[in-house]
Design a protein around this motif. Structure first.
Motif, PDB file in Angstrom:
ATOM      1  N   UNK A   1      44.878  43.259  19.550  1.00 26.63           N
ATOM      2  CA  UNK A   1      44.625  44.092  20.221  1.00 26.63           C
ATOM      3  C   UNK A   1      43.418  43.229  21.150  1.00 26.63           C
ATOM      4  N   UNK A   2      42.326  42.303  20.888  1.00 19.90           N
ATOM      5  CA  UNK A   2      41.317  41.793  21.106  1.00 19.90           C
ATOM      6  C   UNK A   2      42.142  40.857  21.905  1.00 19.90           C
ATOM      7  N   UNK A   3      43.284  39.817  21.538  1.00 18.03           N
ATOM      8  CA  UNK A   3      43.991  38.953  22.625  1.00 18.03           C
ATOM      9  C   UNK A   3      44.067  39.861  23.893  1.00 18.03           C
ATOM     10  N   UNK A   4      44.559  40.773  23.606  1.00 18.10           N
ATOM     11  CA  UNK A   4      44.904  41.762  24.824  1.00 18.10           C
ATOM     12  C   UNK A   4      43.830  41.911  26.149  1.00 18.10           C
ATOM     13  N   UNK A   5      43.052  42.311  26.127  1.00 18.10           N
ATOM     14  CA  UNK A   5      41.105  42.439  26.266  1.00 18.10           C
ATOM     15  C   UNK A   5      41.166  41.044  26.817  1.00 18.10           C
ATOM     16  N   UNK A   6      41.463  39.808  26.391  1.00 19.74           N
ATOM     17  CA  UNK A   6      41.775  38.998  27.008  1.00 19.74           C
ATOM     18  C   UNK A   6      42.349  38.477  28.822  1.00 19.74           C
ATOM     19  N   UNK A   7      43.053  38.921  27.670  1.00 19.39           N
ATOM     20  CA  UNK A   7      44.582  38.625  28.725  1.00 19.39           C
ATOM     21  C   UNK A   7      43.878  40.108  29.857  1.00 19.39           C
ATOM     22  N   UNK A   8      43.441  40.928  29.615  1.00 20.86           N
ATOM     23  CA  UNK A   8      42.665  41.909  31.433  1.00 20.86           C
ATOM     24  C   UNK A   8      42.324  41.341  31.844  1.00 20.86           C
ATOM     25  N   UNK A   9      41.086  40.295  31.239  1.00 21.87           N
ATOM     26  CA  UNK A   9      40.126  40.123  32.028  1.00 21.87           C
ATOM     27  C   UNK A   9      40.580  38.682  32.884  1.00 21.87           C
ATOM     28  N   UNK A  10      41.929  37.983  32.338  1.00 20.27           N
ATOM     29  CA  UNK A  10      42.716  37.048  33.045  1.00 20.27           C
ATOM     30  C   UNK A  10      43.811  37.913  34.466  1.00 20.27           C
ATOM     31  N   UNK A  11      44.385  38.894  33.924  1.00 17.05           N
ATOM     32  CA  UNK A  11      45.245  39.493  34.955  1.00 17.05           C
ATOM     33  C   UNK A  11      44.341  39.816  36.176  1.00 17.05           C
ATOM     34  N   UNK A  12      42.952  39.968  36.145  1.00 16.15           N
ATOM     35  CA  UNK A  12      41.595  41.021  36.631  1.00 16.15           C
ATOM     36  C   UNK A  12      41.609  39.777  37.553  1.00 16.15           C
ATOM     37  N   UNK A  13      41.493  38.306  36.904  1.00 16.95           N
ATOM     38  CA  UNK A  13      40.969  37.412  37.954  1.00 16.95           C
ATOM     39  C   UNK A  13      42.075  36.928  38.832  1.00 16.95           C
ATOM     40  N   UNK A  14      43.359  37.243  38.375  1.00 20.49           N
ATOM     41  CA  UNK A  14      44.512  36.455  39.023  1.00 20.49           C
ATOM     42  C   UNK A  14      45.301  37.162  40.537  1.00 20.49           C
TER      43      UNK A  14
END
Length: 303
Positions: free
Chosen positions: A202-215
């Motif tokens: 779950x914490x990995x998904x949270x980090x990837x969401x940050x990256x997705x927002x940046x992209x």
């Protein structure tokens, strides 16, 4: 002709020898595989999530049992038993991967619902502000007041735009992005996955969401997802594990709205370590996923 008479003991011995010669053979590997297959069969979730893989496992298990029934050699039986075990392992792994994808999809639906509710609230707030501005203009009947209102709204939009830029910069900083000779590189460590696992935490998904927002703020930018492992285990297995992890990151980003055409993946296994694999701390540093952002023209420098 002399009639041969056999004693009861001789008849019993012949019966035992006949039974032994017709009893199916088995091996330790076959018994272990049969138990594993039974456990998988008793888990309806695996059959639901990986039906094709389960059919292949069942076919392979039938071949192994048939070899035992035909009293073939132990090597031949073990060959089919190993094939069956491989298919069973594949079915279990496919079910785990599908379950992880379902979890990500459900999380995406919840996020979309939250965003929809947020947009609805913003629309309502904007409507209320517009109504208030109109009533104020009618009461004041002053061109000066309307101009001041327009200026305030423009200042508000500018401030929001500036806040958005600051927020995006903060997100990149939060992801510990670094400028390297290959471009901007984001390193995501063990928090993405469990030990020897390709399922996202779950914490990995949270980090990837940050990256997705940046992209999402720069639709022209592409990324390269690279998976790495430590040196524990075989090189071939580590390469496969790194590729599965890179694929999991790619799938998660796609579910978060990043187009597949913008994502490239590569697994390097235990190659290119960032620390010597001499202790647990260093091995943890080597178990990572690196994400390389392209330049303004969409170019990425490969290793």
């Amino acid at each position: 002709m002399k009639k041969i008479t056999m004693t009861p003991a001789a008849l019993l011995m012949i019966a035992i020898l006949t039974a032994c010669s017709t009893a199916p053979k088995t091996t330790s590997l076959l018994e272990v595989t049969r138990q594993q297959y039974l456990n998988v069969q008793n888990n309806p979730r695996i059959a639901q999530l990986a039906p094709s893989e389960m059919r292949q496992a069942s076919d392979a298990m039938s071949l192994a049992n048939q070899a035992a029934q035909n009293n073939e050699s132990a090597d031949e039986i073990n060959k089919f038993a190993l094939l069956a075990k491989t298919k069973i392992d594949t079915a279990e792994e496919a079910a785990k991967q599908k379950n992880a994808e379902n979890n990500i999809a459900n999380a995406g639906k919840q996020r979309d619902q939250m965003r929809l509710e947020q947009r609805t609230t913003e629309v309502d707030q904007q409507k209320n502000r517009a109504d208030y501005a109109e009533r104020s203009a009618q009461i004041a009947q002053s061109d000066t007041q309307r101009a001041q209102g327009d200026m305030q709204r423009a200042q508000g939009d500018t401030q929001k735009a500036q806040q958005k830029v600051v927020a995006l910069s903060a997100e990149l900083a939060d992801l510990k992005a670094k400028n390297t000779d290959r471009g901007v590189v984001i390193t995501l460590g063990d928090l993405l996955f469990g030990f020897n696992d390709a399922r996202l935490k779950p914490e990995g998904i949270h980090e990837l969401q940050k990256l997705a927002d940046v992209l999402q703020t720069n639709q022209q930018q592409k990324i390269l997802v690279e998976g790495y492992t430590d040196s524990t285990g075989g090189a071939a297995y580590n390469l496969q594990l790194s590729e599965r992890r890179a694929n999991a990151v790619s799938s998660a980003l796609q579910l978060m709205g990043v187009q597949r055409s913008r994502i490239a993946i590569h697994g390097y296994g235990e190659e290119f370590p960032v620390a010597e694999n001499t202790n647990s701390e260093n091995r943890q540093l080597n178990r990572r996923v690196e994400i390389i952002l392209s330049d303004a023209n969409g170019n990425i420098i490969n290793r």
